[in-house]
Design a protein around this motif. Structure first.
Motif, PDB file in Angstrom:
ATOM      1  N   PHE A  76      20.289  69.507  41.227  1.00  0.00           N
ATOM      2  CA  PHE A  76      19.855  70.902  40.654  1.00  0.00           C
ATOM      3  C   PHE A  76      18.535  71.020  40.646  1.00  0.00           C
ATOM      4  O   PHE A  76      17.760  69.827  40.264  1.00  0.00           O
ATOM      5  N   TYR A  77      17.879  71.869  41.196  1.00  0.00           N
ATOM      6  CA  TYR A  77      16.355  72.057  41.389  1.00  0.00           C
ATOM      7  C   TYR A  77      15.786  73.062  40.271  1.00  0.00           C
ATOM      8  O   TYR A  77      16.076  74.239  40.121  1.00  0.00           O
ATOM      9  N   CYS A  78      14.693  72.200  39.460  1.00  0.00           N
ATOM     10  CA  CYS A  78      14.113  72.679  38.298  1.00  0.00           C
ATOM     11  C   CYS A  78      12.741  73.251  38.865  1.00  0.00           C
ATOM     12  O   CYS A  78      12.109  72.643  39.309  1.00  0.00           O
ATOM     13  N   THR A  79      12.795  74.415  38.880  1.00  0.00           N
ATOM     14  CA  THR A  79      11.656  75.244  39.297  1.00  0.00           C
ATOM     15  C   THR A  79      10.325  75.003  38.682  1.00  0.00           C
ATOM     16  O   THR A  79       9.273  74.669  39.230  1.00  0.00           O
ATOM     17  N   ASN A  80      10.657  74.967  37.447  1.00  0.00           N
ATOM     18  CA  ASN A  80       9.383  74.752  36.427  1.00  0.00           C
ATOM     19  C   ASN A  80       8.150  75.104  36.613  1.00  0.00           C
ATOM     20  O   ASN A  80       7.074  74.570  36.914  1.00  0.00           O
ATOM     21  N   LEU A  81       8.032  76.662  36.630  1.00  0.00           N
ATOM     22  CA  LEU A  81       6.895  77.246  36.917  1.00  0.00           C
ATOM     23  C   LEU A  81       5.745  77.011  36.080  1.00  0.00           C
ATOM     24  O   LEU A  81       5.756  76.868  34.724  1.00  0.00           O
ATOM     25  N   GLY A  82       4.578  76.712  36.334  1.00  0.00           N
ATOM     26  CA  GLY A  82       3.370  75.939  35.823  1.00  0.00           C
ATOM     27  C   GLY A  82       3.480  74.576  35.737  1.00  0.00           C
ATOM     28  O   GLY A  82       2.421  74.013  35.051  1.00  0.00           O
ATOM     29  N   PHE A  83       4.472  73.913  36.016  1.00  0.00           N
ATOM     30  CA  PHE A  83       4.473  72.509  35.933  1.00  0.00           C
ATOM     31  C   PHE A  83       5.085  71.870  37.230  1.00  0.00           C
ATOM     32  O   PHE A  83       5.350  72.680  38.241  1.00  0.00           O
ATOM     33  N   ARG A  84       5.416  70.379  37.345  1.00  0.00           N
ATOM     34  CA  ARG A  84       6.007  69.913  38.498  1.00  0.00           C
ATOM     35  C   ARG A  84       7.181  70.235  38.676  1.00  0.00           C
ATOM     36  O   ARG A  84       8.090  69.877  37.628  1.00  0.00           O
ATOM     37  N   PRO A  85       7.827  70.887  39.948  1.00  0.00           N
ATOM     38  CA  PRO A  85       9.373  70.994  40.093  1.00  0.00           C
ATOM     39  C   PRO A  85       9.812  69.670  40.370  1.00  0.00           C
ATOM     40  O   PRO A  85       9.160  68.544  40.911  1.00  0.00           O
ATOM     41  N   HIS A  86      11.070  69.424  40.170  1.00  0.00           N
ATOM     42  CA  HIS A  86      11.956  68.272  40.347  1.00  0.00           C
ATOM     43  C   HIS A  86      13.152  68.471  40.315  1.00  0.00           C
ATOM     44  O   HIS A  86      13.922  69.679  39.932  1.00  0.00           O
ATOM     45  N   TYR A  87      14.101  67.592  40.956  1.00  0.00           N
ATOM     46  CA  TYR A  87      15.434  67.703  41.038  1.00  0.00           C
ATOM     47  C   TYR A  87      16.095  66.988  39.910  1.00  0.00           C
ATOM     48  O   TYR A  87      15.509  65.764  39.375  1.00  0.00           O
ATOM     49  N   ILE A  88      17.382  67.288  39.309  1.00  0.00           N
ATOM     50  CA  ILE A  88      18.092  66.524  38.513  1.00  0.00           C
ATOM     51  C   ILE A  88      19.547  66.213  38.771  1.00  0.00           C
ATOM     52  O   ILE A  88      20.058  67.316  39.662  1.00  0.00           O
ATOM     53  N   PRO A  89      20.198  65.406  38.629  1.00  0.00           N
ATOM     54  CA  PRO A  89      21.780  65.460  38.823  1.00  0.00           C
ATOM     55  C   PRO A  89      22.571  66.583  38.376  1.00  0.00           C
ATOM     56  O   PRO A  89      22.296  66.972  37.378  1.00  0.00           O
ATOM     57  N   SER A  90      23.121  67.318  39.186  1.00  0.00           N
ATOM     58  CA  SER A  90      23.897  68.265  38.794  1.00  0.00           C
ATOM     59  C   SER A  90      24.866  68.185  37.562  1.00  0.00           C
ATOM     60  O   SER A  90      25.461  69.148  37.072  1.00  0.00           O
ATOM     61  N   SER A  91      25.211  66.930  37.390  1.00  0.00           N
ATOM     62  CA  SER A  91      26.177  66.433  35.979  1.00  0.00           C
ATOM     63  C   SER A  91      25.335  66.902  34.793  1.00  0.00           C
ATOM     64  O   SER A  91      25.880  67.035  33.569  1.00  0.00           O
ATOM     65  N   ARG A  92      23.984  67.088  34.841  1.00  0.00           N
ATOM     66  CA  ARG A  92      23.333  67.521  33.775  1.00  0.00           C
ATOM     67  C   ARG A  92      23.055  68.928  33.623  1.00  0.00           C
ATOM     68  O   ARG A  92      22.392  69.540  32.404  1.00  0.00           O
ATOM     69  N   VAL A  93      23.685  69.926  34.335  1.00  0.00           N
ATOM     70  CA  VAL A  93      23.709  71.110  34.241  1.00  0.00           C
ATOM     71  C   VAL A  93      24.462  71.607  33.204  1.00  0.00           C
ATOM     72  O   VAL A  93      25.691  71.279  33.009  1.00  0.00           O
ATOM     73  N   ASN A  94      24.024  72.448  32.102  1.00  0.00           N
ATOM     74  CA  ASN A  94      25.102  72.992  31.044  1.00  0.00           C
ATOM     75  C   ASN A  94      25.599  71.926  30.363  1.00  0.00           C
ATOM     76  O   ASN A  94      26.715  71.703  29.811  1.00  0.00           O
ATOM     77  N   ASP A  95      24.712  70.759  30.241  1.00  0.00           N
ATOM     78  CA  ASP A  95      25.292  69.848  29.226  1.00  0.00           C
ATOM     79  C   ASP A  95      24.813  69.700  27.870  1.00  0.00           C
ATOM     80  O   ASP A  95      25.146  68.599  27.116  1.00  0.00           O
TER      81      ASP A  95
END
Length: 457
Positions: A76-95
């Motif tokens: 899952f791609y975190c856009t993080n507007l204003g900070f550094r974008p980065h990826y997280i494992p999709s298992s963390r989505v809506n957890d």
């Protein structure tokens, strides 16, 4: 009729929102343009587009579910507007845990995440700006140290040339003093042979008498007294018996003392005939005329003088050669492409870590000392061991004192950029293997392109 239209519009909007493609970067959006079918990004499978983000994993690479937690290999791609974008494992989505600072990973969660990207970006931008200021100042100081290093290198080279010239001059002096000492020794030996060989004539007689007179003249005042006769003259028949005062006076011709002139004409004949008296120490008496002969004594003094001078010159020559060797060893070390590390030579830096004091002497050694004063060598200078692009970023010190379990202690020193030169940290990640952080301006490297934090992301 209007009611059904309203319900339909709400349903359509809700459906469209649920089908919104989340968790992808702008560079991957071209793969998710809505069409009849979707090709898994790894090319392994073609599925209907309505199966994208339907919370069921169809693609092995997880590319059909970028915004859900359905695929174990998904990201899952975190856009993080204003900070550094980065990826997280999709298992963390809506957890229920906020992983993206823009809260985009919890779009369908029961918790409300605070958006912290702007604050994080501000802090990181401030940190990066501080680092850049440190880098700029470090590079400025490094340039100064480079200039000082070049001057110091030239001074060392000039010093080496002076020492080498001095060594050449001393070598010539050594050879000259050796020759003079040899001549003095030969003269002394020849004088001794002449005296030992003996010969007729009054000169030999006078010299022998003079030598014996000096032997009897214990206090060297130029005259022989009653006490001096009693001390060194004995009767032939009873060597252990001391002469009486009257006997000594009689030998001195009835007086209390006698000079060399009178000695030659009186007591000298009595002693050399050996009828009634003789010298107590026969060997010394026989040797003394030769040993204490004025000519031989002068030759001996000359030989000793030349030997002393030769020794002084040889010691000076040896000292200069040692200085040359030490300086050549120092100059043979790699101090960087611009001699920027030369100023570290002959310097030492300390750091207290709990009960130990660590001392780093660049290009020499690393030691550890406890509170009791016991010092242990952690290694001596070995080599530069940085990456090929920056070989001067790491030092290795090896062959330290052995560990009780075997093997020698070693220390690896990593050089980092800073405005001061100091030993910053010491760790022992494994037994007797030490790593150190050494900060210095000469470790600063110019950056061609600094990737900062872009607020428009």
């Amino acid at each position: 009729m209007r009611f059904y239209v309203f319900i339909a519009s709400v349903f359509c909007c809700a459906f469209a929102d649920s089908r919104k493609i989340r968790g992808i970067s702008s560079s991957y959006k071209r793969f998710y343009r809505e069409r009849k079918s979707f090709l898994c990004i790894d090319g392994s499978k073609l599925i209907p587009f309505e199966q994208v983000n339907d919370d069921y994993c169809d693609c092995e690479d997880g590319s059909d579910e970028p915004g859900t937690s359905a695929c174990p290999r998904g990201r899952f791609y975190c856009t993080n507007l204003g900070f550094r974008p980065h990826y997280i494992p999709s298992s963390r989505v809506n957890d229920g845990i906020c992983d993206c600072c823009d809260a985009s990973d919890e779009y369908n969660s029961h918790i409300r995440c605070q958006k912290t990207c702007w604050n994080l970006g501000q802090r990181e931008r401030a940190y990066v700006e501080g680092q850049m200021r440190t880098l700029d100042e470090g590079l400025r100081l490094k340039q100064q140290l480079i200039e000082e290093g070049v001057l110091l290198w030239r001074e060392k080279q000039a010093q080496l040339r002076e020492l080498q010239q001095k060594a050449e001059d001393l070598h010539l002096k050594v050879e000259e003093h050796k020759k003079r000492k040899h001549q003095a020794d030969q003269h002394k030996e020849q004088t001794l042979k002449t005296l030992q060989a003996g010969g007729a004539g009054s000169r030999q007689h006078n010299n022998t008498a003079s030598g014996l007179f000096q032997f009897l003249d214990n206090n060297k005042d130029g005259s022989i007294t009653v006490d001096e006769v009693q001390a060194r003259v004995v009767t032939i028949h009873d060597e252990k018996r001391l002469l009486s005062e009257n006997e000594a006076v009689a030998l001195l011709g009835g007086g209390r003392q006698m000079d060399l002139t009178m000695f030659r004409h009186t007591l000298w004949d009595t002693l050399t005939k050996g009828d009634n008296v003789k010298i107590r120490d026969t060997n010394a008496a026989l040797d003394s005329p030769v040993v204490e002969d004025p000519l031989l004594m002068a030759a001996d003094r000359a030989a000793k003088w030349e030997a002393t001078n030769l020794k002084k010159v040889e010691e000076a020559y040896e000292t200069v050669n040692m200085e040359i060797s030490d300086l050549q060893q120092k100059l043979a070390i790699d101090y960087g492409t611009d001699w920027e590390f030369l100023f570290l030579n002959s310097q030492c830096y300390k750091l207290q870590v709990y009960e130990y004091t660590y001392t780093l002497c660049p290009f020499n050694q690393v030691t550890q000392e406890n509170t009791a004063g016991t010092q242990v060598s952690l290694g001596t200078w070995g080599m530069w061991a940085g990456e090929p692009k920056n070989q001067y970023s790491q030092m290795v010190y090896e062959n330290g004192e052995p560990c009780w379990q075997g093997g020698s202690r070693t220390a690896t020193v990593t050089l980092t950029c800073g405005t001061e030169t100091a030993l910053r940290s010491v760790k022992e990640p494994s037994k007797c293997q030490y790593i150190m952080d050494f900060q210095t301006p000469v470790a600063c490297q110019p950056v061609l392109k600094q990737r900062g934090i872009h607020s428009e992301l």
